[in-house]
Design a protein around this motif. Structure first.
Motif, mmCIF file in Angstrom:
data_model
loop_
_atom_site.group_PDB
_atom_site.id
_atom_site.type_symbol
_atom_site.label_atom_id
_atom_site.label_comp_id
_atom_site.label_asym_id
_atom_site.label_seq_id
_atom_site.Cartn_x
_atom_site.Cartn_y
_atom_site.Cartn_z
ATOM 1 N N ASP A 27 -0.040 -1.293 -11.554
ATOM 2 C CA ASP A 27 0.512 -1.832 -12.988
ATOM 3 C C ASP A 27 1.461 -0.498 -12.685
ATOM 4 O OD1 ASP A 27 -1.410 -3.230 -13.137
ATOM 5 O OD2 ASP A 27 -2.972 -2.396 -13.868
ATOM 6 N N ARG A 30 4.432 -1.170 -11.206
ATOM 7 C CA ARG A 30 5.316 -2.381 -11.805
ATOM 8 C C ARG A 30 6.019 -2.704 -13.249
ATOM 9 N NH1 ARG A 30 0.787 -7.460 -11.254
ATOM 10 N NH2 ARG A 30 1.283 -8.070 -9.094
ATOM 11 N N MET A 31 6.204 -1.241 -13.702
ATOM 12 C CA MET A 31 5.862 -0.657 -14.592
ATOM 13 C C MET A 31 6.923 0.439 -14.774
ATOM 14 S SD MET A 31 2.586 -0.955 -17.437
ATOM 15 C CE MET A 31 3.660 -1.058 -19.266
ATOM 16 N N LEU A 73 3.278 2.111 -24.046
ATOM 17 C CA LEU A 73 2.865 0.475 -23.493
ATOM 18 C C LEU A 73 2.283 0.305 -22.087
ATOM 19 C CD1 LEU A 73 5.074 -2.261 -22.713
ATOM 20 C CD2 LEU A 73 6.536 -0.834 -21.644
ATOM 21 N N LEU A 74 2.751 1.753 -21.578
ATOM 22 C CA LEU A 74 1.026 1.363 -20.315
ATOM 23 C C LEU A 74 0.134 1.637 -20.729
ATOM 24 C CD1 LEU A 74 0.086 1.814 -17.855
ATOM 25 C CD2 LEU A 74 0.569 4.021 -17.873
ATOM 26 N N HIS A 77 -0.913 -2.130 -22.417
ATOM 27 C CA HIS A 77 -1.764 -2.562 -20.868
ATOM 28 C C HIS A 77 -2.571 -2.393 -20.834
ATOM 29 C CE1 HIS A 77 -0.699 -4.870 -17.718
ATOM 30 N NE2 HIS A 77 -1.663 -3.648 -16.809
ATOM 31 N N LEU A 78 -3.252 -1.349 -20.221
ATOM 32 C CA LEU A 78 -4.609 -0.862 -20.247
ATOM 33 C C LEU A 78 -5.575 -1.459 -21.225
ATOM 34 C CD1 LEU A 78 -4.578 2.946 -18.729
ATOM 35 C CD2 LEU A 78 -4.165 1.202 -17.881
ATOM 36 N N GLU A 80 -5.204 -3.854 -23.501
ATOM 37 C CA GLU A 80 -5.725 -4.944 -23.307
ATOM 38 C C GLU A 80 -5.777 -6.075 -22.135
ATOM 39 O OE1 GLU A 80 -2.323 -8.898 -22.985
ATOM 40 O OE2 GLU A 80 -1.188 -7.544 -24.111
ATOM 41 N N ARG A 81 -5.734 -5.303 -21.159
ATOM 42 C CA ARG A 81 -5.934 -5.786 -19.381
ATOM 43 C C ARG A 81 -7.251 -5.381 -19.127
ATOM 44 N NH1 ARG A 81 -4.939 -8.992 -15.814
ATOM 45 N NH2 ARG A 81 -4.957 -8.497 -13.352
ATOM 46 N N TYR A 82 -7.889 -4.132 -19.443
ATOM 47 C CA TYR A 82 -9.035 -3.635 -19.192
ATOM 48 C C TYR A 82 -10.405 -3.104 -20.348
ATOM 49 C CZ TYR A 82 -5.873 -3.176 -14.601
ATOM 50 O OH TYR A 82 -5.269 -4.094 -13.874
#
Length: 103
Positions: A27, A30-31, A73-74, A77-78, A80-82
């Protein structure tokens, strides 16, 4: 006396299950996160003791120093995803760094 020239950046610290390490690295790549530090972590929290006595109870501590917008932003993402399915906590801190071009 020499005056230090520092600049403000944001430190994102994440404690998570060690099994997520390869996914978190993917992740961040990619970021375009420029750098990070990962270390083993042990402790106790709402999900009990995480003492690394067996693989499923291992935790890691992930630290990223970057611009505030990139850290947020990271972190989003964390979340939302984990967050819903894994033991994970995170926090943001303002830090002052030397050699700001590295971050």
């Amino acid at each position: 006396m020499t005056s230090l020239h520092t600049e403000k950046r944001t430190l994102l610290t994440v404690f998570s299950e060690a099994s997520l390490e390869p996914l978190l690295i993917r992740d961040m790549d990619r970021m375009t996160i420029r750098g990070y530090t990962i270390s083993d972590a042990r402790g106790k929290g709402s999900r009990g003791v995480r003492d690394a006595s067996w693989d499923e109870s291992r935790n890691i501590r992930l630290e990223v120093i970057c611009a505030r917008a990139q850290a947020e932003l990271l972190l989003a993402h964390l979340q939302e995803r984990y967050y819903a399915n894994y033991a994970m906590v995170a926090y943001l801190s303002e830090v002052e760094v030397l050699r700001p071009e590295k971050f």
